[in-house]
Design a protein around this motif. Structure first.
Motif, PDB file in Angstrom:
ATOM      1  N   ARG A  12     118.870   9.808  31.740  1.00 36.56           N
ATOM      2  CA  ARG A  12     119.047   8.808  30.688  1.00 36.56           C
ATOM      3  C   ARG A  12     119.349   7.450  31.322  1.00 36.56           C
ATOM      4  O   ARG A  12     119.849   7.372  32.448  1.00 36.56           O
ATOM      5  N   CYS A  70     125.733  -2.202  25.320  1.00 36.85           N
ATOM      6  CA  CYS A  70     125.113  -0.953  24.877  1.00 36.85           C
ATOM      7  C   CYS A  70     125.834   0.271  25.440  1.00 36.85           C
ATOM      8  O   CYS A  70     126.201   0.303  26.618  1.00 36.85           O
ATOM      9  N   GLU A  72     125.500   4.754  25.219  1.00 37.12           N
ATOM     10  CA  GLU A  72     124.712   5.905  24.773  1.00 37.12           C
ATOM     11  C   GLU A  72     125.602   6.850  23.984  1.00 37.12           C
ATOM     12  O   GLU A  72     126.765   7.062  24.335  1.00 37.12           O
ATOM     13  N   VAL A  82     121.414   4.729  20.953  1.00 32.51           N
ATOM     14  CA  VAL A  82     122.082   3.638  21.660  1.00 32.51           C
ATOM     15  C   VAL A  82     122.848   2.817  20.636  1.00 32.51           C
ATOM     16  O   VAL A  82     122.283   2.391  19.621  1.00 32.51           O
ATOM     17  N   GLY A 149     117.146   5.969  21.116  1.00 29.87           N
ATOM     18  CA  GLY A 149     117.269   5.971  22.564  1.00 29.87           C
ATOM     19  C   GLY A 149     116.015   6.507  23.227  1.00 29.87           C
ATOM     20  O   GLY A 149     115.288   7.323  22.649  1.00 29.87           O
TER      21      GLY A 149
END
Length: 442
Positions: A12, A70, A72, A82, A149
């Motif tokens: 990610r 930002c 996650e 996000v 995301g």
């Protein structure tokens, strides 16, 4: 929400996010640290859990810019969102709270408009927006968005410059990059401005430029001519440059002279006065930092749409890392001298620019075959003086140490002056500028 959330692929983005490392926009790390201590991450996590339909956890690493931060928010099955969280207003910003809210309003309206009207440009799905004053924003301690995301990282994160990639990879990257811009440009409007509202019933409404207060534009629009828009942009650049000069935060005289010369070119020559509508839709910041790719250099998303607007065609210019900043003569001299220290780098940049322009031509022909031709060819605009001048002035203050070179290239492109004539022109403007700085007027 289910299948339309990105499927896992390797790592990610947060695994490469640097958090505080090397983060110090304008000496404002302390501002960011205070903000991090004030927000309620639990509120963000709870909201994301509702959207994901399963418990979410929030990443420790984050990615911060000048305006947004930002995080996650990840479900147990590795689906993720996000949280794009609005940072506090910079203390030196001229923007009011209403300006800030309008900026976000326009980005939200733009994303809704594009999701409803275009399928060929990948952009994140907006699952939620909590504006200032909403119950969830108050709980979180800030306004925020929850967006789709993607497994991928920005094109900026690759370890080498685009023009050092194999030609086949460059071709793949430029094909996508130019086709997405051409697809957006097929949407045109009679005015220049930001999409302030959108609904399927009313369609898009063009309002004032969302960044007008940040950019210091004397008028916010919407504008009815390209020339009026460029005059406003030039005035904003000059005001910013003079403000920095008066406050002694800028010692390089060419950082002030460059914007002044740009303003004079816009005002006094015909170069920008021929800018005609209809005006195309443009991301305005589709650089390598806002393009997410997978390991095979496939574009998975274009992000950060807050600057998007309808714009004159001349705002299109060669992007980083292949900007066109040298004169044709200087470029030719380097290319014809294999022993020149810049020969290898210059030849690769020129080759990449040729490929980039060729891919624009192909994208435009593809639109023509579909019966949706562009009103003006971006491939042709890229080689025009207006595009080159606009691209150059945007590098002054960014390419530190090159202010003088960029300023003289502006003089050459705008007035055809080189050598002693160019030096005399710049010197005369410099004398005039001293008086303006002393008097506090421009």
């Amino acid at each position: 929400m289910s299948s339309d959330v990105a499927a896992p692929k390797k790592i990610r983005p947060s695994e490469r996010w640097a958090s505080y490392d090397d983060w110090n926009y304008g000496g404002m790390r302390q501002r960011l640290e205070g903000f991090m201590a004030s927000i309620n991450k639990t509120a963000l996590t709870e909201h994301a859990s509702i959207v994901l339909g399963s418990p979410a956890s929030i990443s420790e690493p984050f990615s911060a810019g000048q305006y947004w931060c930002c995080f996650e928010l990840v479900a147990p099955d590795n689906r993720f969102l996000v949280a794009r969280v609005r940072l506090p207003k910079h203390p030196e910003s001229n923007a009011t709270d209403a300006d800030e809210e309008y900026l976000i309003q326009c980005e939200v309206a733009t994303m809704k408009y594009l999701r409803a009207n275009i399928r060929t440009v990948p952009l994140p799905k907006l699952y939620a927006y909590e504006p200032p004053g909403s119950v969830r924003a108050i709980s979180a301690g800030t306004a925020y968005m929850l967006i789709e995301g993607f497994y991928g990282n920005s094109l900026q994160d690759i370890d080498h410059s685009i023009y050092n990639l194999p030609v086949s990879t460059q071709e793949h990257v430029f094909t996508q990059w130019t086709s997405f811009q051409a697809e957006l440009a097929a949407f045109t409007f009679p005015q220049i401005g930001s999409i302030s509202q959108f609904s399927t019933d009313t369609g898009p409404i063009i309002g004032a430029i969302a960044t007008s207060s940040i950019d210091g534009l004397p008028t916010a629009g919407p504008f009815h001519s390209g020339w009026d828009y460029f005059v406003a942009v030039a005035e904003g650049l000059v005001a910013h440059a003079l403000r920095r000069k008066r406050s002694d935060t800028e010692s390089n005289q060419f950082a002030t002279l460059g914007p002044l010369i740009f303003r004079n070119i816009v005002r006094d020559t015909e170069i920008f006065k021929n800018s005609q509508g209809p005006f195309h839709f443009n991301h305005m910041d589709m650089g390598i930092q806002n393009i997410l790719i997978d390991d095979d250099f496939n574009f998975v998303a274009v992000i950060d749409w807050e600057l998007a607007q309808s714009a004159p065609w001349e705002v299109n210019h060669y992007p980083m890392p292949i900007p066109l900043i040298s004169s044709d003569r200087e470029t030719a001299e380097i290319l014809y001298d294999p022993g020149h220290k810049a020969h290898r780098n210059m030849s690769r940049q020129v080759g990449a620019r040729l490929l980039y322009r060729q891919k624009f031509k192909e994208a435009e022909r593809a639109l023509e075959r579909r019966g949706n031709p562009l009103h003006y060819s971006i491939a042709e605009v890229l080689e025009g003086r207006a595009s080159r001048i606009y691209g150059l002035v945007g590098k002054i203050g960014v390419f530190h140490g090159m202010e003088e070179e960029l300023t003289y290239e502006l003089v050459r492109l705008g007035y055809g002056l080189t050598g002693p004539e160019a030096e005399q022109h710049v010197q005369m403007l410099g004398e005039e500028t001293k008086g303006a700085i002393t008097a506090g007027v421009n």
